[in-house]
Design a protein around this motif. Structure first.
Motif, PDB file in Angstrom:
ATOM      1  N   GLY A 184       7.771  -2.495  -7.190  1.00 48.97           N
ATOM      2  CA  GLY A 184       6.811  -1.623  -7.412  1.00 48.97           C
ATOM      3  C   GLY A 184       5.994  -1.711  -6.309  1.00 48.97           C
ATOM      4  N   GLY A 185       4.713  -1.402  -6.370  1.00 48.66           N
ATOM      5  CA  GLY A 185       3.610  -1.122  -5.476  1.00 48.66           C
ATOM      6  C   GLY A 185       2.169  -0.902  -6.046  1.00 48.66           C
ATOM      7  N   PHE A 186       1.401  -0.560  -4.931  1.00 51.99           N
ATOM      8  CA  PHE A 186       0.077  -0.819  -5.041  1.00 51.99           C
ATOM      9  C   PHE A 186      -0.473   0.419  -4.443  1.00 51.99           C
ATOM     10  CE2 PHE A 186       1.453  -4.950  -5.502  1.00 51.99           C
ATOM     11  CZ  PHE A 186       0.711  -5.583  -6.317  1.00 51.99           C
ATOM     12  N   ILE A 187      -1.248   1.251  -5.146  1.00 56.95           N
ATOM     13  CA  ILE A 187      -1.797   2.530  -4.562  1.00 56.95           C
ATOM     14  C   ILE A 187      -2.983   2.326  -3.720  1.00 56.95           C
ATOM     15  CG2 ILE A 187      -3.225   4.601  -5.185  1.00 56.95           C
ATOM     16  CD1 ILE A 187      -0.460   5.074  -5.944  1.00 56.95           C
ATOM     17  N   TRP A 188      -3.000   2.912  -2.442  1.00 58.13           N
ATOM     18  CA  TRP A 188      -4.285   2.748  -1.641  1.00 58.13           C
ATOM     19  C   TRP A 188      -5.456   3.611  -2.202  1.00 58.13           C
ATOM     20  CZ3 TRP A 188      -6.039  -1.497   0.859  1.00 58.13           C
ATOM     21  CH2 TRP A 188      -7.323  -1.074   1.576  1.00 58.13           C
TER      22      TRP A 188
ATOM     23  N   GLU B  39       1.040  -0.878  -0.001  1.00 58.57           N
ATOM     24  CA  GLU B  39       0.030   0.084  -0.015  1.00 58.57           C
ATOM     25  C   GLU B  39       1.040   1.228  -0.037  1.00 58.57           C
ATOM     26  OE1 GLU B  39      -3.058   0.016   3.374  1.00 58.57           O
ATOM     27  OE2 GLU B  39      -3.472  -2.221   2.863  1.00 58.57           O
ATOM     28  N   TYR B  40       0.621   2.327  -0.979  1.00 57.30           N
ATOM     29  CA  TYR B  40       1.144   3.574  -0.842  1.00 57.30           C
ATOM     30  C   TYR B  40       0.387   4.506  -1.540  1.00 57.30           C
ATOM     31  CZ  TYR B  40       2.968   3.359  -5.828  1.00 57.30           C
ATOM     32  OH  TYR B  40       3.003   3.293  -7.060  1.00 57.30           O
ATOM     33  N   GLY B  41       0.887   5.794  -1.585  1.00 56.49           N
ATOM     34  CA  GLY B  41       0.138   6.582  -2.444  1.00 56.49           C
ATOM     35  C   GLY B  41      -1.539   6.733  -1.812  1.00 56.49           C
ATOM     36  N   HIS B  42      -1.582   7.074  -0.817  1.00 55.73           N
ATOM     37  CA  HIS B  42      -3.230   7.052  -0.104  1.00 55.73           C
ATOM     38  C   HIS B  42      -3.830   7.967  -0.802  1.00 55.73           C
ATOM     39  CE1 HIS B  42      -6.104   7.262   3.352  1.00 55.73           C
ATOM     40  NE2 HIS B  42      -5.839   6.034   3.155  1.00 55.73           N
ATOM     41  N   ALA B  43      -4.862   7.534  -1.664  1.00 57.88           N
ATOM     42  CA  ALA B  43      -5.614   8.167  -2.658  1.00 57.88           C
ATOM     43  C   ALA B  43      -6.921   9.133  -2.066  1.00 57.88           C
ATOM     44  CB  ALA B  43      -5.876   7.646  -3.781  1.00 57.88           C
ATOM     45  N   MET B  44      -6.718   9.635  -0.815  1.00 58.22           N
ATOM     46  CA  MET B  44      -7.855  10.120  -0.020  1.00 58.22           C
ATOM     47  C   MET B  44      -7.964  11.766  -0.322  1.00 58.22           C
ATOM     48  SD  MET B  44      -8.392  10.339   4.027  1.00 58.22           S
ATOM     49  CE  MET B  44      -9.929  10.949   4.773  1.00 58.22           C
TER      50      MET B  44
ATOM     51  N   GLY C 297      -6.024  11.683  -9.456  1.00 58.99           N
ATOM     52  CA  GLY C 297      -5.115  10.703  -9.100  1.00 58.99           C
ATOM     53  C   GLY C 297      -4.907   9.712 -10.052  1.00 58.99           C
ATOM     54  N   LEU C 298      -5.713   9.095 -10.529  1.00 69.11           N
ATOM     55  CA  LEU C 298      -6.014   8.174 -11.314  1.00 69.11           C
ATOM     56  C   LEU C 298      -5.095   8.659 -12.818  1.00 69.11           C
ATOM     57  CD1 LEU C 298      -6.252   5.150 -12.097  1.00 69.11           C
ATOM     58  CD2 LEU C 298      -8.403   5.754 -12.984  1.00 69.11           C
ATOM     59  N   LEU C 299      -5.461   9.673 -13.095  1.00 67.74           N
ATOM     60  CA  LEU C 299      -4.807  10.194 -14.413  1.00 67.74           C
ATOM     61  C   LEU C 299      -3.439  10.349 -14.015  1.00 67.74           C
ATOM     62  CD1 LEU C 299      -7.629  12.735 -15.540  1.00 67.74           C
ATOM     63  CD2 LEU C 299      -7.113  10.367 -15.967  1.00 67.74           C
ATOM     64  N   GLU C 300      -2.988  11.090 -12.828  1.00 66.64           N
ATOM     65  CA  GLU C 300      -1.579  11.159 -12.607  1.00 66.64           C
ATOM     66  C   GLU C 300      -0.773   9.753 -12.495  1.00 66.64           C
ATOM     67  OE1 GLU C 300       0.074  13.993 -11.959  1.00 66.64           O
ATOM     68  OE2 GLU C 300       1.769  13.289 -10.575  1.00 66.64           O
ATOM     69  N   PHE C 301      -1.495   8.616 -12.046  1.00 65.48           N
ATOM     70  CA  PHE C 301      -0.784   7.669 -11.853  1.00 65.48           C
ATOM     71  C   PHE C 301      -0.691   6.810 -13.184  1.00 65.48           C
ATOM     72  CE2 PHE C 301      -0.994   2.844 -10.083  1.00 65.48           C
ATOM     73  CZ  PHE C 301       0.069   2.885  -9.845  1.00 65.48           C
ATOM     74  N   LYS C 302      -1.643   7.166 -14.122  1.00 63.82           N
ATOM     75  CA  LYS C 302      -1.629   6.549 -15.462  1.00 63.82           C
ATOM     76  C   LYS C 302      -0.006   7.165 -16.148  1.00 63.82           C
ATOM     77  CE  LYS C 302      -3.473   6.646 -20.216  1.00 63.82           C
ATOM     78  NZ  LYS C 302      -4.564   7.264 -20.998  1.00 63.82           N
TER      79      LYS C 302
END
Ligand code: IPT
Length: 964
Positions: A515-519, A488-493, A563-568
């Motif tokens: 790598g990792g998995f956005i929360w 878990e990282y990048g807490h998308a709150m 946040g999703l567009l940034e992650f993309k």
């Protein structure tokens, strides 16, 4: 009349997994055996306690005619408009006393009845099984009055043999569901507590000689290019895979040339398992997962997870997702360059894994286990360290592994989440390793990695992740040998997450970091008639964690958030870096070449594309780069124009997840910088009757406040340092424990006072000197507004000099003002979406158009949002504003103070004035809502600053004004 004794409900508080269910086995959607879906409308009666009603409702002939109706799959608290109870949200706190295995006497209990006939063609031979794919949290089941068993393990399947009980018509299936049970102690995930039969209920005919459990072993040898298949089956039969000319006995091994399965190239071979009584379709993907050289490798290559944590969520249906919603999730993930999902924190609906196989996503499949609330008592009595609970833990592990073991997408098993450490976890890991040696085992809670094959952490800050990447983190001998992921990282709150590009740089730099998995994936907002979307506390819960349940990359209606567009952008499969007419193209995938992509260049003059063409990029293997020459710049650009190249990678052909032309990656290569706006100070201020005029503008003579620019009224223009605090501002920064928002409020940044020192008229300028500071403190900002004009344009230069010791960073630094009319907005700069200092990777330089409403990002809890970054000029409300240097642009129909006070979007009502912020700088976003705060390069500290804006009235507007 039967008499209830307390023992009749003992099973509710029994730590054992249940009784009567069949052993777990592989799950498959369809075979040629007949089946009957029992989804649909059921009768429901909700009682306040587990023993309020006796068992007579389960008897055939019981009249439930006056009961309510409820849809299965579903949660009863999300149906009936509150008549059946309401949802409760807590993060890790148990919403009942921690007194394991006991649960409250107030235990909402839903008695469900479904009467069904067998279809005409239901075979008369063989047996039958009834399968529950998910019931929260504990159920007892009767068929035609016979008690067939009870179970716990909400997000796991349970099957019961019922052939001997079925009749052709009028079968009565009665299910008693308790909201709370001993199982609730194992299901303390951060989400809504939602009782009900929330996944499918299916009656499966089991012909004589039908398949039972089977295990598809399909590996791939990257050295030979061959796949090896063996299907172990409890019932002997044959396995055929026509495309590979395979036709073998179960248990027999066969090796042939295959195309391997990866998330980038999800090649599946259709096959069939044929037993005497059943044909079960198989979708086989050949791949090999190993831990080698301290790395997770698939088919011989290390992986880089670009992942997200996915809870199941639908704003009306809760965790009762239909297939189309699941597909939408997968398509959205693929279209945004994600390659991995952690099924936080339970096995998802099994159809979701079929989609991951089909479209290509790496999966960490997590068991339905979390005991997080025990952290409040230093983990005392934690069920995972208490042998009495171990059978329940093993049952959960087995139900996950047996159900999902035939999915090529599943590469890692996870024991659960946030359950401390203990013998029960070790037992689970041992069992899983013994049952399935072809995958790795994950669990974040044990930093010593005693039971796991990967070192996993959540929310570790960049500095620590870098140390881990450099292998300087120490730890046990075992851990030092293991690869690292951030599960878990990048807490998308709310607004954010900030700093994910900085994480990605680390992941790409250090081999050990895989790598990792956005929360997390989606905001768990609940559709609500008055509030739009409800979050914790909106249902009157006595204990709740507010909007901490809204921390996803997509909004509840599945619209992507910034946040999703940034992650993309941050995880794009191809990168472009360029200078001097050359662009360096890198294939950032792990397995595939670039043949799926077509490349394009375009050339922009002041943000407008003047020419474009295709770019030929050589074939590049994963990890390879090439320098590609760009064409000669098209025709001479006007003097002072800003020019740049944009290079893009698009899908060359339709795929099953996006059409041809879908953009996967892009980059900008600047050529010439723009010339900054200049205004010759040829006009001077003229004092009149209470008014000062300067060029096109008028000012209040006493205060020096700007009143009009031509026909445009401007109100309240002044320095602004405050922003409606974001969830990340409100959070406690992990390393320091500092709550940015709390500090800002303590030091009064939300109530700055503006003392007017002087209004000075010179030959060529109007100068207004002020001091901006909060009550009670001695620090402040000496702020000078200097206005000049060439007769038609008006230039404002703001100079800011900090005084005293500034104890906190500034939320923002710029000016704000009100316009009486504004709707359409045009700008040249970063867009089309919002961007903050540490979230603007996806913001691209161009000419954009929107409206004031269109600029707003609807974070469920209102907060600072919508800034457009790197703006060169903007037009709105009849004004053109040019920046020297670039600025952040925000405009909204309410004030920052109103935005700050709102708790739901429905609190925001548009006023007469449009409030505009032109910011020279903004404090970054960070992920302080759960994780590190704003990294130093993105912090905004008070320091001497000077910035200018040039205002002019847009001619069209003056015409309108003239007419009026
Ligand atoms: C972490 C949890 O694993 C996850 O379920 C969620 O609650 C997340 O935090 C925050 O939204 S646990 C926390 C102690 C880091």
């Amino acid at each position: 009349m039967s008499f209830r004794t307390t023992t009749a409900i003992d099973y509710v508080e029994d730590v054992s997994p249940g009784s009567g269910a069949l052993p777990p086995r592989a799950w498959y959607a369809a075979s040629d055996a007949t089946s009957l879906s029992l989804n649909g409308s059921w009768r429901l009666r909700v009682s306040p306690t587990a023993d309020a009603e006796d068992d007579s409702f389960a008897e055939p002939g019981f009249d439930a005619g006056n009961w309510a109706e409820v849809t299965v799959p579903g949660h009863w608290v999300l149906q009936g408009e509150g008549a059946f109870g309401l949802p409760i949200y807590t993060n890790h706190l148990y919403p009942f006393p921690v007194d394991p295995p006991h649960v409250p006497t107030e235990n909402p209990t839903g008695d469900h009845i479904r009467v069904f006939d067998l279809p005409e063609d239901w075979p008369s031979d063989g047996g039958a099984v009834i399968r529950f794919d998910g019931v929260e949290s504990c159920a007892r089941v009767w068929l035609n009055g016979t008690d067939i068993g009870e179970f716990k393990g909400s997000r796991l399947p349970h099957e019961f043999a019922v052939g001997h009980l079925l009749k052709p018509a009028g079968n009565v299936l009665a299910v008693r569901v308790h909201q709370w049970s001993a199982g609730s102690y194992l299901e303390d995930q951060d989400q809504w507590w939602l009782p009900g039969i929330f996944r499918d209920v299916t009656l499966l005919h089991r012909p004589a000689g039908s398949a039972l459990d089977f295990f598809v072993h399909a590996s791939y040898d990257h050295r030979t290019g061959e796949g090896t298949l063996r299907v172990d089956s409890d019932v002997d039969g044959r396995v055929s895979v026509p495309a590979l000319d395979i036709d073998v006995e179960t248990g027999e091994t066969v090796t042939v040339r295959v195309d391997p399965w990866t998330a980038e190239t999800p090649k599946l071979y259709d096959g069939v398992l044929v037993t005497e009584g059943e044909r079960v379709p198989l979708r086989i993907g050949f791949r090999t997962v190993v831990l080698e050289d301290g790395l997770i490798k698939v088919n011989g290559k290390p992986l880089l997870f670009k992942g997200v944590n996915r809870h199941e969520w639908h704003p009306e249906k809760g965790r009762a997702l239909d297939l189309e919603t699941m597909r939408e999730d997968v398509l959205l993930m693929k279209r945004h360059n994600l390659n991995a999902v952690r099924t936080s924190h339970y096995p998802p609906h099994p159809a979701f894994l079929d989609l991951c196989d089909e479209y290509g996503l790496w999966v960490i499949d997590e068991c339905d286990l979390e005991t997080h609330g025990f952290t409040e008592q230093a983990w005392r009595d934690n069920p995972v360290d208490d042998d009495r609970w171990t059978p329940a833990l093993l049952d959960r592990a087995a139900r996950m592994v047996e159900r999902d073991k035939n999915h090529p997408s599943v590469v890692v098993w996870s024991l659960g989440n946030e359950a401390g450490t203990g013998r029960g976890l070790t037992a689970m890991a041992e069992w899983i390793h013994g049952r399935d040696s072809s995958r790795l085992v994950h669990y974040e809670g044990d930093w010593n990695c005693r039971d796991t094959d990967v070192y996993s952490r959540m929310y570790a800050n960049h500095g620590e992740v870098e140390q881990i990447g450099k292998e300087l983190d120490g730890g046990t001998h075992k851990r030092r040998e293991l690869p690292f992921i951030l599960c878990e990282y990048g807490h998308a709150m709310g607004n954010g997450p900030g700093g994910i590009a900085d994480y990605q740089e680390l992941f790409e730099k250090y081999e050990r970091l895989q790598g990792g998995f956005i929360w997390e994936w989606i905001d768990h907002g609940v559709t609500h008639p008055e509030l739009g979307y409800a979050y914790g506390g909106d249902f009157g819960e006595e204990l709740h964690d507010g909007n901490f349940v809204c921390d996803g990359l997509i909004f509840p209606d599945r619209t992507p958030s910034p946040g999703l567009l940034e992650f993309k952008k941050v995880i794009e499969p191809v990168s472009f870096e360029g200078a001097d007419g050359t662009v360096r193209v890198t294939n950032k995938q792990d397995f595939a070449g670039l043949s799926a992509f077509a490349f394009e260049w375009s050339y922009q003059v002041d943000g407008e594309s003047v020419e474009s063409g295709s770019l030929s990029v050589p074939a590049l293997a994963p990890g390879e780069s090439a320098d590609v020459k760009l064409p000669e710049p098209p025709a001479q650009s006007p003097a002072g124009a800003e020019t740049q190249w944009t290079v893009r990678a698009l899908l060359a052909a339709d795929t099953d997840w996006a059409p041809q032309g879908h953009e996967v990656a892009w980059g900008e290569v600047p050529v010439a910088a723009r010339s900054l706006p200049s205004v010759a100070a040829t006009d001077g201020p003229v004092a009149g009757d209470g008014v000062i005029t300067l060029g096109p503008a008028s000012f209040d003579a006493r205060t020096g406040a700007l009143k009009t620019i031509g026909g445009v009224e401007v109100s309240g223009l002044r320095l602004d340092v405050w922003r409606a605090t974001t969830d990340n501002d409100e959070g406690a920064e992990w390393l320091t424990g500092v709550r940015c928002a709390e500090q800002w409020r303590k030091y009064g940044l939300h109530r700055m006072r503006h003392r007017l020192a002087s209004v000075e008229l010179d030959d060529d300028a109007l100068t207004v000197r002020t001091r901006v500071a909060p009550a009670a403190w001695e620090f402040g900002l000496a702020t000078v507004y200097r206005w000049t004009s060439d007769g038609s344009r008006l230039r404002l230069t703001v100079s800011v000099g900090p005084e005293g010791e500034w104890p906190v960073p500034l939320p923002r630094l710029g000016v704000r003002f009100g316009l009486t009319r504004a709707d359409a907005v045009k700008w040249y700069g970063g867009g089309p979406g919002e961007g903050y200092p540490d979230t603007k990777a996806a913001s691209r330089v161009g000419r954009w158009e929107s409206t004031v409403d269109g600029l707003q990002t609807p974070y469920l809890r209102p907060q600072e949002n919508g800034a457009r970054a790197d703006v060169r000029w903007a037009e709105l409300g009849g004004l053109r504003i040019e920046g020297d240097p670039e600025f952040f642009l925000t405009a909204r129909r309410w004030t920052t103070e109103q935005l700050d006070a709102a708790t739901h979007l429905t609190d925001l009502t548009p006023g007469e004035t449009v409030w505009v912020n032109l910011d020279h700088a903004l404090h970054g976003i960070g992920t302080g809502s759960c994780g590190p705060g704003v990294l130093p390069p993105y912090q905004l500290h008070a320091g001497p600053a000077e910035f200018s804006f040039v205002f002019s009235e847009i001619p069209e507007n003056s015409e309108i004004v003239d007419v009026s």
